[in-house]
Scaffold this active site. Structure first.
Site, PDB file in Angstrom:
ATOM      1  N   HIS A   1       0.813  -1.224   0.000  1.00 15.80           N
ATOM      2  CA  HIS A   1       0.000   0.000   0.000  1.00 15.80           C
ATOM      3  C   HIS A   1       0.847   1.275   0.000  1.00 15.80           C
ATOM      4  O   HIS A   1       0.299   2.377   0.069  1.00 15.80           O
ATOM      5  CB  HIS A   1      -0.934  -0.002   1.218  1.00 15.80           C
ATOM      6  CG  HIS A   1      -2.038  -1.013   1.108  1.00 15.80           C
ATOM      7  ND1 HIS A   1      -3.344  -0.684   0.809  1.00 15.80           N
ATOM      8  CD2 HIS A   1      -2.018  -2.355   1.224  1.00 15.80           C
ATOM      9  CE1 HIS A   1      -4.080  -1.780   0.774  1.00 15.80           C
ATOM     10  NE2 HIS A   1      -3.297  -2.808   1.021  1.00 15.80           N
TER      11      HIS A   1
ATOM     12  N   ASP B   1       3.567   9.267  -1.618  1.00 17.58           N
ATOM     13  CA  ASP B   1       2.405   8.526  -1.135  1.00 17.58           C
ATOM     14  C   ASP B   1       2.114   7.389  -2.109  1.00 17.58           C
ATOM     15  O   ASP B   1       2.165   7.607  -3.329  1.00 17.58           O
ATOM     16  CB  ASP B   1       1.186   9.467  -1.083  1.00 17.58           C
ATOM     17  CG  ASP B   1       0.198   9.063   0.001  1.00 17.58           C
ATOM     18  OD1 ASP B   1       0.132   7.872   0.331  1.00 17.58           O
ATOM     19  OD2 ASP B   1      -0.517   9.958   0.507  1.00 17.58           O
TER      20      ASP B   1
HETATM   21  P1  ADP Z   1      -2.947   6.536   4.444  1.00 12.68           P
HETATM   22  O1  ADP Z   1      -3.350   5.161   4.079  1.00 12.68           O
HETATM   23  O2  ADP Z   1      -1.481   6.765   4.297  1.00 12.68           O
HETATM   24  O3  ADP Z   1      -3.425   6.967   5.778  1.00 12.68           O
HETATM   25  P2  ADP Z   1      -4.927   7.541   2.511  1.00 12.68           P
HETATM   26  O4  ADP Z   1      -5.192   8.929   2.058  1.00 12.68           O
HETATM   27  O5  ADP Z   1      -4.816   6.561   1.415  1.00 12.68           O
HETATM   28  O6  ADP Z   1      -3.623   7.575   3.414  1.00 12.68           O
HETATM   29  O7  ADP Z   1      -6.097   7.056   3.457  1.00 12.68           O
HETATM   30  C1  ADP Z   1      -6.454   7.745   4.606  1.00 12.68           C
HETATM   31  C2  ADP Z   1      -7.857   7.308   5.014  1.00 12.68           C
HETATM   32  O8  ADP Z   1      -8.058   7.676   6.369  1.00 12.68           O
HETATM   33  C3  ADP Z   1      -8.924   7.961   4.192  1.00 12.68           C
HETATM   34  O9  ADP Z   1      -9.949   7.044   3.945  1.00 12.68           O
HETATM   35  C4  ADP Z   1      -9.410   9.094   5.088  1.00 12.68           C
HETATM   36  O10 ADP Z   1     -10.762   9.438   4.912  1.00 12.68           O
HETATM   37  C5  ADP Z   1      -9.207   8.498   6.459  1.00 12.68           C
HETATM   38  N1  ADP Z   1      -8.956   9.580   7.445  1.00 12.68           N
HETATM   39  C6  ADP Z   1      -7.835  10.322   7.569  1.00 12.68           C
HETATM   40  N2  ADP Z   1      -7.973  11.224   8.569  1.00 12.68           N
HETATM   41  C7  ADP Z   1      -9.215  11.046   9.073  1.00 12.68           C
HETATM   42  C8  ADP Z   1      -9.976  11.676  10.116  1.00 12.68           C
HETATM   43  N3  ADP Z   1      -9.487  12.672  10.861  1.00 12.68           N
HETATM   44  N4  ADP Z   1     -11.229  11.243  10.340  1.00 12.68           N
HETATM   45  C9  ADP Z   1     -11.728  10.222   9.607  1.00 12.68           C
HETATM   46  N5  ADP Z   1     -11.081   9.596   8.613  1.00 12.68           N
HETATM   47  C10 ADP Z   1      -9.835   9.997   8.355  1.00 12.68           C
HETATM   48  O1  F6P Z   2      -2.211   2.611   3.935  1.00 11.96           O
HETATM   49  C1  F6P Z   2      -0.981   2.704   4.560  1.00 11.96           C
HETATM   50  C2  F6P Z   2      -1.066   2.313   6.016  1.00 11.96           C
HETATM   51  O2  F6P Z   2       0.201   2.231   6.507  1.00 11.96           O
HETATM   52  C3  F6P Z   2      -1.717   0.999   6.309  1.00 11.96           C
HETATM   53  O3  F6P Z   2      -0.938  -0.133   6.154  1.00 11.96           O
HETATM   54  C4  F6P Z   2      -2.091   1.235   7.716  1.00 11.96           C
HETATM   55  O4  F6P Z   2      -3.034   0.356   8.197  1.00 11.96           O
HETATM   56  C5  F6P Z   2      -2.579   2.654   7.677  1.00 11.96           C
HETATM   57  O5  F6P Z   2      -1.739   3.284   6.776  1.00 11.96           O
HETATM   58  C6  F6P Z   2      -2.645   3.327   9.028  1.00 11.96           C
HETATM   59  O6  F6P Z   2      -1.468   3.139   9.750  1.00 11.96           O
HETATM   60  P1  F6P Z   2      -1.452   2.561  11.221  1.00 11.96           P
HETATM   61  O7  F6P Z   2      -2.152   1.238  11.159  1.00 11.96           O
HETATM   62  O8  F6P Z   2      -0.004   2.452  11.546  1.00 11.96           O
HETATM   63  O9  F6P Z   2      -2.179   3.546  12.055  1.00 11.96           O
END
Ligand code: ADP
Ligand code: F6P
Length: 476
Positions: free
Chosen positions: A157, A365
């Site tokens: 991911h 990312d």
């Molecule tokens: P990562 O996997 O690195 O965290 P992504 O942008 O792919 O980054 O996914 C982040 C996910 O977490 C999204 O679905 C987003 O809506 C959710 N998210 C991030 N911050 C919040 C928050 N404060 N409240 C609810 N959902 C959140």
């Molecule tokens: O999508 C990337 C990722 O590292 C996932 O593997 C992971 O579950 C998510 O972000 C949130 O990270 P964490 O589980 O360390 O809070």
């Protein structure tokens, strides 16, 4: 249809109405596993004084989840250590933050072996096994060592780093060798897949075969790009839910006629949040006429707080936003609203809908699902504009966004200016094209294309195709 066993570090099943979790993997798997018979297996997120080997099974949101607790030392060395102190920064090009501790590597292998021990009794011969993310790269090898003959796939991911960065990892060969115990290895984009192939061809002298698979360490695997998506229709519908309408209405009222720039991120140094705030400060200094006309809502939730790098970014974000607000705020205008709380999916959909500009500016990312959620959250008749980093995997698909370089404050400021000034016709045209892509390449398409690739690996389809002639041989 074969049973699908999904394995990930953290298991976050769909919770009760209103509850939520953050992280792209959890969001995607919750949606992907709906309508599919199978199990989602992983760490409960809880610690236990001594590893018991007990599995807790429950059914949540139509998904069977199987979880186990881990010991404190496991969590320290595997999750905080090797996964998030070593691999995460390295794979996001931050060797300055990468911790190269031997004990972390040992803990990582130990916990992967625990995962394999616990998983083996749950596996049936026809099951497809789908391992998720950098926490579990050695799991396929550990399962093979315990006799698993199933088709096993792996999906990363996060980005795969350039070969030169990978080579800074003391046991890089061992880690990459583990990838060859999977039948299929998936990446979000061709860039990350090509970086993997480049390592295989040039670092270990592997070869590329005509069917796209690669051979090294006496084994063959199929690397392919499978761009992850969101549950586009489901998410778009959330903005019309009661909670979605309520948060949209609250936001619209509190905008008081101003335009809102929105950032939503896990609070991570890879997301470029402080760089984004500095670009915004630059914008307000260079275009003072925008003061009072706009404001930024930055929602960033703390994560991985046991690690210094995450405490630092938390403190830095508060300090930069505090400084900008302190120097520029007026009695009835604050330039930045800095929010750390989690929001439900419905609330989030309403917030996206109320935003005029979505700022998704990570320094690196794997994909970035927030970019896709922002698009799905917009109103078709008056959509906002997405400003997107060229270093997010999403940029390779979302070409109608305004693509910016997050390392350049001026470039990001230009992107915001352009977004704010964009005529409605252009906004609608760009949004339509983006939304078509988000709907087409949704999370179900992602799941189905991966599962299909895994099924054809199982059925030997890949092996029966054209003879495996070496198309390219590397040197190593
Ligand atoms: P990562 O996997 O690195 O965290 P992504 O942008 O792919 O980054 O996914 C982040 C996910 O977490 C999204 O679905 C987003 O809506 C959710 N998210 C991030 N911050 C919040 C928050 N404060 N409240 C609810 N959902 C959140
Ligand atoms: O999508 C990337 C990722 O590292 C996932 O593997 C992971 O579950 C998510 O972000 C949130 O990270 P964490 O589980 O360390 O809070």
């Amino acid at each position: 249809m074969s049973r699908l066993i999904v394995v990930s570090n953290r298991v976050t099943p769909p919770g009760p109405e209103g509850a939520s979790s953050q992280g792209g993997l959890a969001m995607a798997m919750s949606a992907a596993l709906r309508e599919y018979s199978g199990i989602w297996f992983g760490w409960s997120g809880q610690s236990t004084p001594e590893f018991t080997g007990e599995i807790s099974m429950q059914s949540a949101g139509g998904v069977t989840v199987a979880t186990m607790d881990l010991e404190e030392q496991d969590i320290q060395e595997y999750y905080n250590g090797y996964a998030n102190g070593t691999l995460w920064p390295l794979f996001h090009y931050r060797i300055d933050l990468t911790q190269y501790e031997r004990s972390f590597g040992a803990g990582y292998e130990r916990v992967n072996a625990r995962f394999a021990d616990m998983l083996m009794p749950l596996i049936e011969p026809d099951d497809l096994i789908w391992v998720q993310d950098y926490h579990l790269i050695p799991l396929g090898r550990a399962l093979r060592e315990r006799g698993a003959k199933n088709a096993i796939g792996f999906f990363l991911h996060i980005p795969w780093p350039a070969r030169e960065l990978m080579a800074t990892l003391p046991q890089h060969r061992q880690l990459v060798e583990a990838m060859f115990h999977y039948d299929v290895v998936g990446f979000h984009t061709d860039d990350w897949k090509n970086a993997f192939n480049n390592y295989v061809l040039h670092e270990v002298g592997g070869m590329q075969l005509t069917d796209g698979s690669v051979r090294a360490f006496g084994r063959t695997t199929l690397p392919r790009a499978f761009p992850i998506g969101i549950d586009a229709k489901g998410f778009a519908a959330l903005k019309q839910s009661d909670a979605g309408i309520e948060s949209y209405t609250r936001m619209t009222e509190s905008k008081a006629g101003r335009k809102m720039l929105l950032g939503v991120d896990r609070l991570d140094y890879s997301k470029g949040i402080d760089e984004r705030l500095l670009a915004y400060e630059r914008l307000l200094n260079d275009s003072p006429e925008l003061k009072r006309q706009i404001f930024m809502l930055q929602i960033s939730t703390a994560t991985r707080t046991a690690l210094d790098a995450y405490q630092d970014i938390f403190a830095r974000l508060d300090s930069i936003s505090g400084r900008i607000n302190g120097s520029m705020a007026e009695m009835d205008w604050i330039p930045i609203r800095n929010v750390h709380r989690m929001h439900s999916r419905e609330e989030l959909a309403g917030i996206y809908r109320a935003a005029d500009v979505g700022l998704v500016t990570p320094l690196r990312d794997g994909m970035n699902l927030v970019a896709k959620e922002f698009v799905a959250g917009q109103d078709e008749d008056d959509p906002g504009v997405l400003v997107l980093s060229r270093f997010a995997g999403a940029a390779s698909q979302m070409r109608e966004a305004l693509i910016v370089n997050p390392f350049s404050q001026e470039d990001v400021a230009d992107g915001i200016r352009r977004a704010l000034a964009m005529p409605k016709d252009e906004r609608k045209r760009r949004w339509r094209a983006l939304m078509d892509g988000v709907e087409r390449d949704d999370v179900v398409a992602w799941r189905d294309s991966f599962v299909q690739a895994l099924e054809s690996a199982r059925d030997g389809g890949r092996k029966k195709r054209a003879p495996r002639i070496a198309a390219t041989r590397g040197e190593g």
